[in-house]
Design a protein around this motif. Sequence first.
Motif, PDB file in Angstrom:
ATOM      1  N   HIS A 110       0.976  -1.070   0.106  1.00 43.75           N
ATOM      2  CA  HIS A 110      -0.158  -0.065   0.072  1.00 43.75           C
ATOM      3  C   HIS A 110       0.785   1.237   0.018  1.00 43.75           C
ATOM      4  O   HIS A 110       0.265   2.320  -0.105  1.00 43.75           O
ATOM      5  CB  HIS A 110      -0.908   0.166   1.286  1.00 43.75           C
ATOM      6  CG  HIS A 110      -0.341   0.382   2.648  1.00 43.75           C
ATOM      7  ND1 HIS A 110      -0.021  -0.515   3.529  1.00 43.75           N
ATOM      8  CD2 HIS A 110       0.235   1.651   2.884  1.00 43.75           C
ATOM      9  CE1 HIS A 110       0.614  -0.069   4.588  1.00 43.75           C
ATOM     10  NE2 HIS A 110       0.559   1.413   4.319  1.00 43.75           N
ATOM     11  N   ARG A 219     -12.880  -0.788   4.838  1.00 45.65           N
ATOM     12  CA  ARG A 219     -12.189  -0.045   3.728  1.00 45.65           C
ATOM     13  C   ARG A 219     -13.594   0.583   2.884  1.00 45.65           C
ATOM     14  O   ARG A 219     -13.273   1.705   2.333  1.00 45.65           O
ATOM     15  CB  ARG A 219     -11.608  -1.060   2.553  1.00 45.65           C
ATOM     16  CG  ARG A 219     -10.775  -0.889   1.386  1.00 45.65           C
ATOM     17  CD  ARG A 219      -9.577  -0.270   1.467  1.00 45.65           C
ATOM     18  NE  ARG A 219     -10.035   1.220   1.560  1.00 45.65           N
ATOM     19  CZ  ARG A 219      -9.150   2.159   1.979  1.00 45.65           C
ATOM     20  NH1 ARG A 219      -7.843   2.000   1.956  1.00 45.65           N
ATOM     21  NH2 ARG A 219      -9.411   3.378   1.946  1.00 45.65           N
ATOM     22  N   ASP A 223     -13.876   4.607   2.229  1.00 44.17           N
ATOM     23  CA  ASP A 223     -13.665   5.320   0.532  1.00 44.17           C
ATOM     24  C   ASP A 223     -14.724   5.796   0.515  1.00 44.17           C
ATOM     25  O   ASP A 223     -14.931   7.053  -0.111  1.00 44.17           O
ATOM     26  CB  ASP A 223     -13.745   4.209  -0.297  1.00 44.17           C
ATOM     27  CG  ASP A 223     -12.497   3.414  -0.382  1.00 44.17           C
ATOM     28  OD1 ASP A 223     -11.559   3.981   0.138  1.00 44.17           O
ATOM     29  OD2 ASP A 223     -12.218   1.991  -0.917  1.00 44.17           O
ATOM     30  N   ALA A 228      -9.718   8.005   5.742  1.00 43.49           N
ATOM     31  CA  ALA A 228      -8.365   7.233   5.370  1.00 43.49           C
ATOM     32  C   ALA A 228      -8.707   6.189   6.526  1.00 43.49           C
ATOM     33  O   ALA A 228      -9.490   6.000   7.627  1.00 43.49           O
ATOM     34  CB  ALA A 228      -7.271   7.888   6.227  1.00 43.49           C
ATOM     35  N   ASP A 254      -4.808   3.311   3.662  1.00 45.58           N
ATOM     36  CA  ASP A 254      -4.301   4.290   3.166  1.00 45.58           C
ATOM     37  C   ASP A 254      -2.848   4.587   3.845  1.00 45.58           C
ATOM     38  O   ASP A 254      -2.005   5.205   3.417  1.00 45.58           O
ATOM     39  CB  ASP A 254      -5.264   5.417   3.455  1.00 45.58           C
ATOM     40  CG  ASP A 254      -6.372   5.068   2.571  1.00 45.58           C
ATOM     41  OD1 ASP A 254      -6.565   4.925   1.284  1.00 45.58           O
ATOM     42  OD2 ASP A 254      -7.734   4.945   3.332  1.00 45.58           O
ATOM     43  N   ASN A 274      -0.385   6.043   1.117  1.00 45.82           N
ATOM     44  CA  ASN A 274      -0.541   6.088  -0.224  1.00 45.82           C
ATOM     45  C   ASN A 274      -0.499   7.367  -0.925  1.00 45.82           C
ATOM     46  O   ASN A 274      -0.564   8.301  -0.129  1.00 45.82           O
ATOM     47  CB  ASN A 274      -1.646   5.191  -0.767  1.00 45.82           C
ATOM     48  CG  ASN A 274      -2.990   5.696  -0.366  1.00 45.82           C
ATOM     49  OD1 ASN A 274      -3.049   6.940   0.109  1.00 45.82           O
ATOM     50  ND2 ASN A 274      -4.027   5.079  -0.040  1.00 45.82           N
ATOM     51  N   ARG A 276      -2.708   8.931  -2.237  1.00 41.58           N
ATOM     52  CA  ARG A 276      -4.148   9.916  -1.556  1.00 41.58           C
ATOM     53  C   ARG A 276      -3.556  10.848  -0.466  1.00 41.58           C
ATOM     54  O   ARG A 276      -3.950  12.197  -0.418  1.00 41.58           O
ATOM     55  CB  ARG A 276      -5.036   9.062  -1.289  1.00 41.58           C
ATOM     56  CG  ARG A 276      -6.248   8.916  -2.140  1.00 41.58           C
ATOM     57  CD  ARG A 276      -7.665   8.338  -1.506  1.00 41.58           C
ATOM     58  NE  ARG A 276      -8.301   8.797  -0.742  1.00 41.58           N
ATOM     59  CZ  ARG A 276      -8.930   8.328   0.402  1.00 41.58           C
ATOM     60  NH1 ARG A 276      -8.804   7.034   0.522  1.00 41.58           N
ATOM     61  NH2 ARG A 276      -9.643   9.054   1.053  1.00 41.58           N
TER      62      ARG A 276
END
Length: 408
Positions: A110, A219, A223, A228, A254, A274, A276
């Motif tokens: 990740h 998750r 999202d 996060a 994340d 990550n 993001r």
Amino acid sequence: MNQQVIDLDRTLRARATRVIPGGMWGHQNAPRLPEGYPQYFSRAEGCRTWDANGREYIDFICGWGPMILGYNDADVEAAAADQRKRGDAMNGPSERLVELAELVVETVPHADWAMFSKNGTDATTACITIARSGTGRRKVLVARGAYHGAIPWCTPSVAGVTEEDRAHLIHYDYNDLASLETAVEQAKGDLAAILVSAFKHDLGKEHVLPNSAFARRARELADEADAALIVDDVRAGFRLDLGGSWELVGVRPDLAAWSKAIANGHALAAVTGNNRFREGATRIFTTGSFWTSSVSMAAAIATIRKLRDTGAIAHMKAMGQRFRDGLEAQAKRHGLAIRQSGPVQMPVVLFDDDADRRIGNAFCQEALARGVYLHPAHTMFLSAAHQQADIDTALAATDEAMAAVARR
Ligand code: PMP
């Protein structure tokens, strides 16, 4: 045992009470352990530790997790010594920083980037700060009873803590979808992060792996809210999967917090993230006097490479399974009802009908007296240095310990 030697631990404790509040802080305070546990240690090598009185133990706590390849591992210490000659805490980092970040990004699926600090609490706190910085929101969901460190937002004690320190935490129950959904609902519009432990490893409780429905839903919820998902991998990191513990359930966070085992006992923590959250991580101001020290980074590079190249996790699992199977058979033979849980390389052993931990403490004391250092309530740790002969020697001791407990 030599009386003069026995006195060293006692003498140090007496001296400490005069110059250290309470004699010792935190969970390493020996009076929190069953009577008879040493407070002070003099030496450690492989999977063994020696207390200040010179007593040798096969160690199933491994420095509370950091020791993963074995104390004083030759390869890690050679890398550390080599770097120490060049420089450690300098005006800024050495080349090791970039090498380590590259290695971590290559090892952890990740991760698009990594940052480093010293303790697990630094890393969990940075994850939350980065999540808030990246989302512009405040609420963080935390599992009831989970441990994430020892500063005001997360310490298990309330001394010195204000309500405001925890104002934006909302609690859910680990592995409980409905409670997680309710917590997300409560945070509506202001959700920065869902924080999860690698697995449920609360003190004194059975350890439970994340179920995949819970992990997948966490998750999805993160999202949907553009928040996060953070995995606290401080305790479990590199013992279950080199890519991060939630690789086991096929869910990638994340952000993740790491420490304990990543430099085989050298002081280091990491945050991985990550793309993001790269911007959010760039914006925060974070640092520490020793966060760019190079010796621990050289140690981490050597640790990660060796873990990767030697199949250390498979070995720890095999040794952990051997220990678990042995304890299971012994408990049956001695008529004791035990519950073993957690991944075999990170076990906890609890006794039935033992709310006050009288039986568990007695078992650990009897094992300690026979040279095996266990914990009655906390996650224990296997290392790559535990060999079959060590496990069998430990099992011979626990067999006698169980017999002694059954007689009581
Ligand atoms: N998270 C978890 C899951 C931990 O086990 C710990 C340490 N026991 C921490 C965070 C905090 O790490 P540290 O004590 O290095 O600050």
